[in-house]
Design an enzyme around this catalytic site. Structure first.
Site, short mmCIF file in Angstrom:
data_model
loop_
_atom_site.label_atom_id
_atom_site.label_comp_id
_atom_site.label_asym_id
_atom_site.label_seq_id
_atom_site.Cartn_x
_atom_site.Cartn_y
_atom_site.Cartn_z
N ASP A 1 0.57 -1.23 -0.26
CA ASP A 1 -0.01 -0.05 -0.21
C ASP A 1 0.51 1.50 0.16
O ASP A 1 2.21 0.83 0.16
CB ASP A 1 -1.12 -0.20 1.13
CG ASP A 1 -1.96 1.35 0.84
OD1 ASP A 1 -2.58 1.26 0.08
OD2 ASP A 1 -1.95 1.82 2.32
N SER A 2 0.38 2.16 -0.11
CA SER A 2 1.06 3.28 0.01
C SER A 2 1.48 4.17 1.13
O SER A 2 1.70 4.67 1.39
CB SER A 2 1.18 5.05 -0.90
OG SER A 2 -1.10 5.15 -0.73
N GLY A 51 -2.27 10.64 -4.87
CA GLY A 51 -3.64 10.52 -5.79
C GLY A 51 -2.43 11.95 -6.36
O GLY A 51 -2.94 13.32 -6.66
N CYS A 75 -3.92 -1.28 -2.38
CA CYS A 75 -4.20 0.10 -2.65
C CYS A 75 -5.63 0.17 -3.82
O CYS A 75 -4.98 -0.16 -4.67
CB CYS A 75 -3.35 0.33 -2.70
SG CYS A 75 -3.23 2.19 -3.34
N CYS A 132 -11.17 2.91 -0.36
CA CYS A 132 -9.70 3.42 0.02
C CYS A 132 -9.71 2.06 1.11
O CYS A 132 -10.63 2.51 2.07
CB CYS A 132 -9.30 4.75 0.22
SG CYS A 132 -8.20 5.03 0.84
#
Length: 270
Positions: free
Chosen positions: A14-15, A47, A78, A193
């Site tokens: 994931d980020s 984003g 993600c 999300c």
């Protein structure tokens, strides 16, 4: 039979820390498996990236991760990364199985009674054609509102590290999800999300009326579990520490609240 504790690990990506919601569910299904959790915090938030640059970044990073850990499968926990780069990952690494995370529009369309569904996501997921294609395929008979939040993922990160979140800020971010039309109301909000389920209790508290908050984490974990039977082999990647799974932060900067959070999830910082 392969001993699960000695098998190749499952890589969760994931980020930031949102993928921990998926890890939590995966451990329920696979309590004997080893996990490597990768937080690409050096690139957070996704984003803010232009799509070509983010795609190239994730592909380059995964080349290194697959070499280092030799995981059995990789879970892209993600939505933003999955909707943008999952196809490119499968093309670049054809011998490696990837599990993506996409907005749970199909189950939302199946469950709604009012026909009013909202998808709460990052702006990147909202603008992706992938998301609109899902709506066109599975939710043609519903009114689906796409709500892009600039701030919820960051609020979730702060909440999980510090134990506090500004409830009015949460209220502001979720307010556009709630639609009233011809005496009908939104009855399902898709949490598109993986960060957002951490704030689910605050969302319920600040929502103008009760809705079903649809969290896809369990479905993602089940998909990963279903793929394992075809991927078992001896582990040739980096050895994991005894007694704990591994957490990797691409920034290599882990403050005390984050370290404490990872320890709470049974993860040793690499």
């Amino acid at each position: 039979m392969t001993d699960p504790s000695n098998a190749r690990p499952i890589l969760m990506f994931d980020s930031g820390i949102g993928g921990l919601t998926v890890l939590r569910e995966a451990r329920v299904l696979m309590p004997d498996r080893r996990f490597v959790y990768v937080a690409d915090d050096a690139a957070f938030p996704y984003g803010a990236w232009e799509e070509p640059a983010l795609r190239a970044h994730v592909l380059e990073l995964f080349g290194k991760l697959l070499d280092r850990f030799s995981p059995a499968i990789s879970v892209i926990a993600c939505n933003t990364a999955s909707t943008l780069v999952i196809d490119a990952l499968r093309e670049r690494f054809p011998g490696h199985p990837f599990v993506g995370t996409v907005p749970a529009i199909k189950p939302a369309a199946e469950r709604t009674r009012s026909g009013l569904v909202s998808v709460l996501a990052t702006p990147g997921t909202v603008k992706r054609q992938y998301t609109r294609d899902l709506i066109g395929k599975w939710a043609q008979k519903c009114h689906v509102r796409l709500v892009g939040s600039d701030n919820l993922a960051g609020l979730a990160e702060v909440y999980m590290r510090e134990g506090f979140v500004d409830e009015e800020a949460v209220r502001t971010e979720i307010a556009p999800c709630f639609v009233e039309h011809d005496a009908l109301r939104t009855d399902i909000v898709v949490l598109a999300c993986t960060h957002y389920p951490f704030l689910a209790n605050r969302m319920r508290k600040t929502a103008p009326w009760p809705v079903d908050w649809l969290d896809p984490a369990e479905a993602i974990a089940r998909r990963a579990f279903s793929l394992l039977a075809d991927t078992e082999a001896s582990h040739r990647g980096e050895a994991l520490p005894d007694g704990a799974d591994l957490a990797v932060f691409t920034s290599k900067r882990v403050d005390f609240p984050t370290r404490r959070l990872m320890q709470g999830f049974g993860l040793a910082i690499s």
